[in-house]
Design an enzyme around this catalytic site. Sequence first.
Site, PDB file in Angstrom:
ATOM      1  N   LEU A  79       0.804  -1.234   0.000  1.00 50.57           N
ATOM      2  CA  LEU A  79       0.000   0.000   0.000  1.00 50.57           C
ATOM      3  C   LEU A  79       0.839   1.288   0.000  1.00 50.57           C
ATOM      4  CD1 LEU A  79      -2.897  -0.954   2.504  1.00 50.57           C
ATOM      5  CD2 LEU A  79      -2.830  -1.263   0.026  1.00 50.57           C
ATOM      6  N   CYS A 136      -6.295  -6.331   1.388  1.00 53.39           N
ATOM      7  CA  CYS A 136      -4.874  -6.307   1.007  1.00 53.39           C
ATOM      8  C   CYS A 136      -4.103  -7.365   1.803  1.00 53.39           C
ATOM      9  CB  CYS A 136      -4.253  -4.934   1.253  1.00 53.39           C
ATOM     10  SG  CYS A 136      -2.507  -4.919   0.783  1.00 53.39           S
ATOM     11  N   ILE A 197     -11.863 -10.397  -7.354  1.00 55.65           N
ATOM     12  CA  ILE A 197     -11.135 -10.665  -6.137  1.00 55.65           C
ATOM     13  C   ILE A 197      -9.858  -9.821  -6.051  1.00 55.65           C
ATOM     14  CG2 ILE A 197     -11.939 -13.037  -5.902  1.00 55.65           C
ATOM     15  CD1 ILE A 197      -9.348 -14.010  -7.183  1.00 55.65           C
ATOM     16  N   ASN A 198      -9.404  -9.615  -4.820  1.00 62.91           N
ATOM     17  CA  ASN A 198      -8.052  -9.107  -4.635  1.00 62.91           C
ATOM     18  C   ASN A 198      -7.108 -10.292  -4.842  1.00 62.91           C
ATOM     19  OD1 ASN A 198      -5.753  -7.590  -3.783  1.00 62.91           O
ATOM     20  ND2 ASN A 198      -7.083  -6.331  -2.495  1.00 62.91           N
ATOM     21  N   THR A 199      -5.834 -10.127  -4.577  1.00 59.42           N
ATOM     22  CA  THR A 199      -4.857 -11.177  -4.891  1.00 59.42           C
ATOM     23  C   THR A 199      -4.922 -12.348  -3.910  1.00 59.42           C
ATOM     24  OG1 THR A 199      -3.262  -9.906  -3.624  1.00 59.42           O
ATOM     25  CG2 THR A 199      -3.226  -9.618  -6.009  1.00 59.42           C
TER      26      THR A 199
HETATM   27  C1  LIG Z   1       1.354  -4.350  -8.308  1.00 58.47           C
HETATM   28  C2  LIG Z   1      -0.035  -4.464  -7.741  1.00 58.47           C
HETATM   29  C3  LIG Z   1      -0.474  -3.523  -6.817  1.00 58.47           C
HETATM   30  C4  LIG Z   1      -1.751  -3.606  -6.273  1.00 58.47           C
HETATM   31  N1  LIG Z   1      -2.171  -2.658  -5.382  1.00 58.47           N
HETATM   32  C5  LIG Z   1      -3.451  -2.683  -4.922  1.00 58.47           C
HETATM   33  C6  LIG Z   1      -3.930  -1.645  -4.073  1.00 58.47           C
HETATM   34  O1  LIG Z   1      -3.229  -0.679  -3.730  1.00 58.47           O
HETATM   35  N2  LIG Z   1      -5.216  -1.740  -3.625  1.00 58.47           N
HETATM   36  C7  LIG Z   1      -6.057  -2.759  -3.993  1.00 58.47           C
HETATM   37  O2  LIG Z   1      -7.221  -2.767  -3.584  1.00 58.47           O
HETATM   38  N3  LIG Z   1      -5.628  -3.740  -4.826  1.00 58.47           N
HETATM   39  C8  LIG Z   1      -4.360  -3.732  -5.283  1.00 58.47           C
HETATM   40  N4  LIG Z   1      -3.930  -4.715  -6.145  1.00 58.47           N
HETATM   41  C9  LIG Z   1      -4.856  -5.809  -6.534  1.00 58.47           C
HETATM   42  C10 LIG Z   1      -5.511  -5.545  -7.894  1.00 58.47           C
HETATM   43  O3  LIG Z   1      -6.301  -4.381  -7.870  1.00 58.47           O
HETATM   44  C11 LIG Z   1      -6.360  -6.759  -8.340  1.00 58.47           C
HETATM   45  O4  LIG Z   1      -7.385  -6.979  -7.403  1.00 58.47           O
HETATM   46  C12 LIG Z   1      -5.547  -8.028  -8.493  1.00 58.47           C
HETATM   47  O5  LIG Z   1      -4.274  -7.757  -9.042  1.00 58.47           O
HETATM   48  C13 LIG Z   1      -6.237  -9.094  -9.344  1.00 58.47           C
HETATM   49  O6  LIG Z   1      -6.469  -8.623 -10.650  1.00 58.47           O
HETATM   50  P1  LIG Z   1      -5.478  -8.926 -11.892  1.00 58.47           P
HETATM   51  O7  LIG Z   1      -5.234 -10.405 -11.911  1.00 58.47           O
HETATM   52  O8  LIG Z   1      -6.215  -8.426 -13.097  1.00 58.47           O
HETATM   53  O9  LIG Z   1      -4.239  -8.163 -11.639  1.00 58.47           O
HETATM   54  C14 LIG Z   1      -2.629  -4.662  -6.686  1.00 58.47           C
HETATM   55  C15 LIG Z   1      -2.192  -5.592  -7.636  1.00 58.47           C
HETATM   56  C16 LIG Z   1      -0.914  -5.506  -8.169  1.00 58.47           C
HETATM   57  C17 LIG Z   1      -0.486  -6.525  -9.194  1.00 58.47           C
END
Ligand SMILES: Cc1cc2nc3c(=O)[nH]c(=O)nc-3n(C[C@H](O)[C@H](O)[C@H](O)COP(=O)(O)O)c2cc1C
Length: 313
Positions: A79, A136, A197-199
């Site tokens: 963050l 997060c 979803i988030n990660t």
């Molecule tokens: C480098 C990076 C930074 C991220 N930072 C945030 C963040 O600050 N806040 C948040 O809610 N999600 C954050 N995420 C999660 C993404 O918004 C997203 O939920 C996640 O990557 C899954 O989607 P994707 O597979 O398309 O990347 C981040 C993801 C990545 C890869």
Amino acid sequence: MPGRCGLTDLSVKIGKIKFKNPVLVASGTFGYGEEYSEFFDLNKLGGVITKSITLNPREGNPPPRTCETPSGMLNAIGLANVGVSEFIKEKLSFLKKLDTRLIINVAGSTLEEYVKVVKRLNRIKGIDMLEINISCPNVKQGGMHFGATEESAHQIIKTIRENTSYPLMVKLSPNVTDITQIALAVQEAGCDAISLINTLIGMAIDSETRKPLLANITGGLSGPAIKPVALAMVWKVAQKVNIPIVGIGGIMNTKDVLEFLLAGASMIQVGTANFVDPKVTVKIIDELKDYCENHKIKSIKEIIGKLETQSIS
Ligand SMILES: Cc1cc2nc3c(=O)[nH]c(=O)nc-3n(C[C@H](O)[C@H](O)[C@H](O)COP(=O)(O)O)c2cc1C
């Protein structure tokens, strides 16, 4: 060229907010927006979502904080952001000038911090919605812990709801036993939409050095590797809630977007794919128009949740 004559309606709504198309950029993968303005006209997007904003500036975790994995990447950014005051002073004016929807992603270590950030953002013209990050995986305090149980998720969203009149989208973590229960809890607490979803928590190790590839040891997995997980969660949550769902996870192209819409998402967010091709979102928007015209679909809303689960053989 087919699909460019503007007959297809790509617009979707969350509550009273109308978006010109269902394509958003995912928090943390699009900076504060301005970083991408040299690549394409951001006004084409359905909306911009900022990286997570916290009360005070955060440097984030020490490097290395990203690494590649098969069909995806791990990140443990933690963050990193300029904090809400600097955000309002330095970053917001660019975003407010855009002719697209603006969603501010909010995070915090404590309930009080979330409330303070939300209050600071109240009554700022040009902000359309808040996305509350209770998912997060890369911070020691707060973050995912708020989204881990129904009780804590409900409490934080109810309290935030009482402290702002902005429409609220709540971003859920896949790192839970049953995401549908958390979704029902935040719906009950009064949010307007759910993003997921988030990660997923992941890890990578260098067997030669015997060290983890991330200084934080674990990180969040994103990219195509997580798409099947995300799709299943979107579909499951769509069976339970009656507010719009915003699908996220491994979306790389138009076909992926259509899959999420069929599974029940009203909108989607593109994350990791922005790092592969910064213009991917505009390509997707153009191709969605083509798809609709080729399939004689007048409005993109016609396919939301239209997955056919009968007789799949
Ligand atoms: C480098 C990076 C930074 C991220 N930072 C945030 C963040 O600050 N806040 C948040 O809610 N999600 C954050 N995420 C999660 C993404 O918004 C997203 O939920 C996640 O990557 C899954 O989607 P994707 O597979 O398309 O990347 C981040 C993801 C990545 C890869």
